[in-house]
Scaffold this active site. Structure first.
Site, PDB file in Angstrom:
ATOM      1  CB  CYS A  77      96.621  75.851 110.266  1.00 40.37           C
ATOM      2  SG  CYS A  77      98.263  76.311 111.232  1.00 40.37           S
ATOM      3  CB  CYS A  83     100.731  81.640 112.628  1.00 46.39           C
ATOM      4  SG  CYS A  83     102.018  81.468 111.290  1.00 46.39           S
ATOM      5  CB  CYS A 180     104.202  75.168 108.658  1.00 44.53           C
ATOM      6  SG  CYS A 180     103.977  76.396 107.313  1.00 44.53           S
ATOM      7  CD  GLN A 308     107.584  84.775  90.780  1.00 42.39           C
ATOM      8  OE1 GLN A 308     106.778  84.820  91.656  1.00 42.39           O
ATOM      9  NE2 GLN A 308     108.026  85.643  90.163  1.00 42.39           N
ATOM     10  CE1 TYR A 337     113.517  96.534  90.895  1.00 41.66           C
ATOM     11  CE2 TYR A 337     112.518  96.668  88.726  1.00 41.66           C
ATOM     12  CZ  TYR A 337     112.942  97.270  89.806  1.00 41.66           C
ATOM     13  OH  TYR A 337     113.015  98.598  89.980  1.00 41.66           O
ATOM     14  CD  GLU A 358     118.238  90.034  90.980  1.00 38.55           C
ATOM     15  OE1 GLU A 358     117.087  90.015  90.399  1.00 38.55           O
ATOM     16  OE2 GLU A 358     118.688  90.100  92.028  1.00 38.55           O
ATOM     17  CG  ASP A 407     108.513  89.917  89.069  1.00 37.43           C
ATOM     18  OD1 ASP A 407     107.746  90.370  89.819  1.00 37.43           O
ATOM     19  OD2 ASP A 407     108.775  88.800  88.943  1.00 37.43           O
ATOM     20  CB  CYS A 434     104.609  90.340  95.070  1.00 37.41           C
ATOM     21  SG  CYS A 434     106.119  91.337  95.398  1.00 37.41           S
TER      22      CYS A 434
HETATM   23  N1  SAH Z   1     111.309  88.121  87.806  1.00 39.71           N
HETATM   24  C1  SAH Z   1     112.033  87.267  88.858  1.00 39.71           C
HETATM   25  C2  SAH Z   1     112.386  87.979  90.233  1.00 39.71           C
HETATM   26  C3  SAH Z   1     111.317  88.756  90.681  1.00 39.71           C
HETATM   27  S1  SAH Z   1     111.689  89.082  92.741  1.00 39.71           S
HETATM   28  C4  SAH Z   1     111.377  86.133  88.891  1.00 39.71           C
HETATM   29  O1  SAH Z   1     110.132  86.061  88.284  1.00 39.71           O
HETATM   30  O2  SAH Z   1     111.757  85.168  89.362  1.00 39.71           O
HETATM   31  C5  SAH Z   1     112.412  90.800  92.558  1.00 39.71           C
HETATM   32  C6  SAH Z   1     114.014  90.603  92.209  1.00 39.71           C
HETATM   33  O3  SAH Z   1     114.409  92.045  92.128  1.00 39.71           O
HETATM   34  C7  SAH Z   1     114.684  89.776  93.100  1.00 39.71           C
HETATM   35  O4  SAH Z   1     115.541  88.897  92.444  1.00 39.71           O
HETATM   36  C8  SAH Z   1     115.819  90.743  93.920  1.00 39.71           C
HETATM   37  O5  SAH Z   1     116.867  90.344  94.159  1.00 39.71           O
HETATM   38  C9  SAH Z   1     115.541  92.094  92.692  1.00 39.71           C
HETATM   39  N2  SAH Z   1     115.903  93.290  93.097  1.00 39.71           N
HETATM   40  C10 SAH Z   1     115.397  93.875  94.223  1.00 39.71           C
HETATM   41  N3  SAH Z   1     115.584  95.144  94.516  1.00 39.71           N
HETATM   42  C11 SAH Z   1     116.394  95.403  93.248  1.00 39.71           C
HETATM   43  C12 SAH Z   1     117.127  96.742  92.942  1.00 39.71           C
HETATM   44  N4  SAH Z   1     117.050  97.781  93.613  1.00 39.71           N
HETATM   45  N5  SAH Z   1     117.657  96.531  91.820  1.00 39.71           N
HETATM   46  C13 SAH Z   1     117.796  95.487  91.042  1.00 39.71           C
HETATM   47  N6  SAH Z   1     117.186  94.484  91.580  1.00 39.71           N
HETATM   48  C14 SAH Z   1     116.512  94.372  92.584  1.00 39.71           C
END
Ligand code: SAH
Length: 479
Positions: A77, A83, A180, A308, A337, A358, A407, A434
Site C-alpha cells: 500500500c 496510515c 485501501c 465479525q 456479548y 448484549e 466474546d 480480540c
Molecule cells: N459475539 C458476537 C459479538 C462480539 S463483539 C459476534 O461474534 O459477532 C462484542 C459485543 O459486545 C458487541 O456486540 C457489543 O455491542 C457488546 N458489548 C460491549 N460492551 C458490552 C457491555 N458492557 N454489556 C453487554 N454487551 C456489550
C-alpha cells in the site's frame, strides 16, 4: 511570558530492533530504556529520533537504516508508513503470524502467569488483503499533508480537505486515502466518488476542533451475500444532504442499504443515534456455514449491530470455539456479548438452550429475528450492560449454565462480570477475545477456579498487529 524550553529528546544511534511488539510498534532497548519504534522490523539496525518520553521508555521514529531486516518485504500500500491501519505490511504474512503467536504467548506468560495445557499454532487467514467487511472513514478539512504543516497559516495547497483514516495517536489528523487494501470494491470507488462530489458541490468537511463542517464520517459495510450498506454521518441537518444521498443512489445502484445519521454530538459514536434510511433496506444480510457445513445461516445485521469484520475467518474462529466446547447436546449455554446472536445460532442445534446477552438493543432485536430466520427455537436474548444484567436473579431465573461463551470488546470483562461467571460456576468457559492482553488479565482472575486447557490464536486481521484468541477454561475439581 516565555515558556521554558524542554530539553530535546535524544537521537538514539545503532539500535537493534528485537521484537515486533504488542501494539504494532517494534521494540528496541537502550541500556536504560525500552524503545517503541513504529514501522520497524525485528532485525533492523537503525538510528531513531525519540519523540516521546515516558518513565522507562521512549517512542522513536527511524531516521536512518544501518541495516534492513531480512524479514522486510515491500509493502503493498502506498499509504504504508503513515496510515494506522496496516502497520505490519512490511513483514511477510508468515512472519506476521509468528509474531502474533508470540504476542499471545507473551500475554499469557507475563500477564496471566498461569499454567496452560495446550498452546496451539495460530490459524492464518486465507485472504490477506480485502478481507474486511466494514470500514469507517473520517472527513476532515485539515488533512495530513506530508510536505506542509497545516498548523502553519500559509504555504500549503488551497484544498486541505481529506477523507480517510486517523493518523495513529492523532485524533484531529486525517490521512486522505487513495486506495485501501482492506475492503474490496466498490469500497474505494464509493469513497472517492463521495469526496469528488463533495468538492465539486462545495460541501464542507468536518473540523473536529471547531466542531464545524457538514461531512463527518462514512461507514461502508459489505457482506458475504453481496449486500452493501453505506452510511454517511453529517454534523447537522442540511439541504445538501439529499443531493449527496441521491447522487449515491443514482451512481451506485448496487448499494442495498443507503443510510445517514445526523450527529450533533462531540464524539463520533453513532450507537445512540437514529440511523435514517434513504434507500433500500435498513440492514444487510450476512451468511455463514453451520459448524459441519451442511447448511448456511442467514444473519440480518442492522447498521448498529456488530458482525465479525473478517467473515471468512470468523467461521474458522467459531468452529474452534465450537470444537473447544465439546457439546453433548443437553447443555444450557450462556453466550455473553452476543451481538446479533451469531455464536448463539451457531451452537443452538448442538445444545439444549442458549441465553444471549448484549448491550445494544437493536442488535438484540436483530438476534431475535435471526433466530426466526434460521428456525432456531431454543434461544433467548436480553439487552443491557453485562455488569448489571448478569446478576444473581438472572442466573436464578435462567438457570445455571453448563458452558459460558464470552466474546467481549477490546477492554475485556468488568470485574463484576468475572465474579458472576465464577458464581454461575459453568463446567467450561470458552473465552473469545480480540485483545489477548485484557483476556490474559481476565483469565488470571478466573485462574483460582478454572484451569486453562487450550489456547488458540486465530488471525482475523492480516497486515495489522491485531490478533484474536480463543481460550478453553475448565472448572477445577475443587473450584
Ligand atoms: N459475539 C458476537 C459479538 C462480539 S463483539 C459476534 O461474534 O459477532 C462484542 C459485543 O459486545 C458487541 O456486540 C457489543 O455491542 C457488546 N458489548 C460491549 N460492551 C458490552 C457491555 N458492557 N454489556 C453487554 N454487551 C456489550
Amino acid at each position: 511570558m516565555a515558556r521554558r524550553k524542554k530539553a530535546p529528546l535524544p537521537l538514539l544511534e545503532n539500535l537493534e530492533i528485537i521484537d515486533a511488539g504488542s501494539d504494532g510498534k517494534a521494540i528496541a532497548k537502550t541500556e536504560q530504556r525500552v524503545v517503541f519504534i513504529p514501522f520497524g522490523a525485528p532485525g533492523d539496525l537503525v538510528d531513531a529520533q525519540a519523540y516521546k518520553k515516558k518513565r522507562n521508555l521512549f517512542e522513536a521514529r527511524i531516521t536512518k537504516f544501518h541495516k534492513k531486516s531480512d524479514l522486510r518485504v515491500e509493502p503493498e500500500c502506498s499509504h504504508f508508513g503513515l496510515c494506522g491501519g496496516c502497520k505490519w505490511q512490511h513483514m511477510a504474512y508468515e512472519t506476521q503470524l509468528k509474531f502474533k503467536q508470540k504476542q499471545v504467548k507473551d500475554a499469557f506468560e507475563r500477564i496471566a502467569k498461569v499454567e496452560y495445557e495446550e498452546f496451539l499454532p495460530i490459524i492464518g487467514s486465507s485472504e490477506q488483503y480485502y478481507y474486511r467487511n466494514k470500514l469507517e472513514f473520517t472527513f476532515s478539512d485539515r488533512r495530513w499533508l506530508t510536505d506542509y504543516d497545516p498548523s502553519k497559516e500559509e504555504g500549503g495547497p488551497a484544498d486541505t480537505n481529506g477523507l480517510g483514516f486517523h493518523l495513529p495517536g492523532m485524533f484531529d489528523k486525517i490521512l486522505d486515502i487513495e486506495h485501501c487494501y482492506l475492503q474490496k470494491d466498490p469500497s474505494n470507488v464509493i469513497r472517492l466518488e463521495i469526496k469528488k462530489y463533495a468538492l465539486e458541490n462545495d460541501l464542507t468537511f468536518y473540523n473536529v476542533k471547531r466542531w464545524e463542517g457538514l461531512l463527518r464520517n462514512l461507514i461502508i459495510r459489505t457482506s458475504e451475500s453481496g449486500d452493501l450498506m453505506v452510511i454517511v454521518v453529517f454534523r447537522y441537518d442540511d439541504m445538501d444532504i439529499k443531493g449527496l444521498m441521491q447522487h449515491l443512489a443514482d451512481k451506485f445502484p448496487e448499494i442495498t442499504s443507503l443510510m445517514y445519521v445526523i450527529n450533533e454530538k462531540k464524539n463520533d459514536s453513532i450507537s445512540d443515534l437514529e440511523v435514517r434510511l434513504f434507500k433500500g433496506n435498513p440492514f444487510i444480510m450476512e451468511k455463514m456455514p453451520s459448524p459441519k457445513g451442511e447448511k448456511d445461516f442467514d444473519f440480518k445485521v442492522g447498521p448498529l449491530s456488530f458482525y465479525q469484520t473478517n467473515p471468512k475467518q470468523a467461521y474458522q474462529l467459531y468452529k474452534k470455539a465450537f470444537e473447544f466446547a465439546e457439546f453433548k447436546g443437553d447443555e444450557l449455554v450462556y453466550d455473553l456479548y452476543t451481538g446479533a446472536g451469531t455464536i448463539a445460532a451457531f451452537v443452538a442445534d448442538s445444545v439444549k438452550k442458549v441465553i444471549g446477552i448484549e448491550y445494544i438493543e437493536s442488535a438484540v432485536e436483530d438476534a431475535t429475528e435471526n433466530m426466526h430466520l434460521n428456525n432456531i427455537e431454543n434461544t433467548k436474548f436480553y439487552s443491557g450492560d453485562m455488569a448489571r444484567v448478569l446478576n444473581d436473579e438472572f442466573i436464578e431465573e435462567n438457570g445455571k449454565p453448563d458452558i459460558i461463551i464470552v466474546d467481549p470488546p477490546r477492554a475485556g470483562m468488568h470485574d463484576k462480570v468475572i465474579k458472576q461467571i465464577i458464581n454461575a460456576a459453568p463446567e467450561k468457559i470458552v473465552y473469545v477475545s480480540c485483545n489477548p492482553s485484557t483476556q490474559a488479565r481476565d483469565v488470571a482472575l478466573l485462574a483460582e477456579h478454572y484451569d486453562v486447557k487450550k489456547i488458540q490464536p486465530v488471525d482475523m486481521f492480516p497486515q495489522t498487529h491485531h490478533v484474536e484468541n480463543v481460550v478453553l477454561l475448565r472448572k477445577k475439581a475443587n473450584g
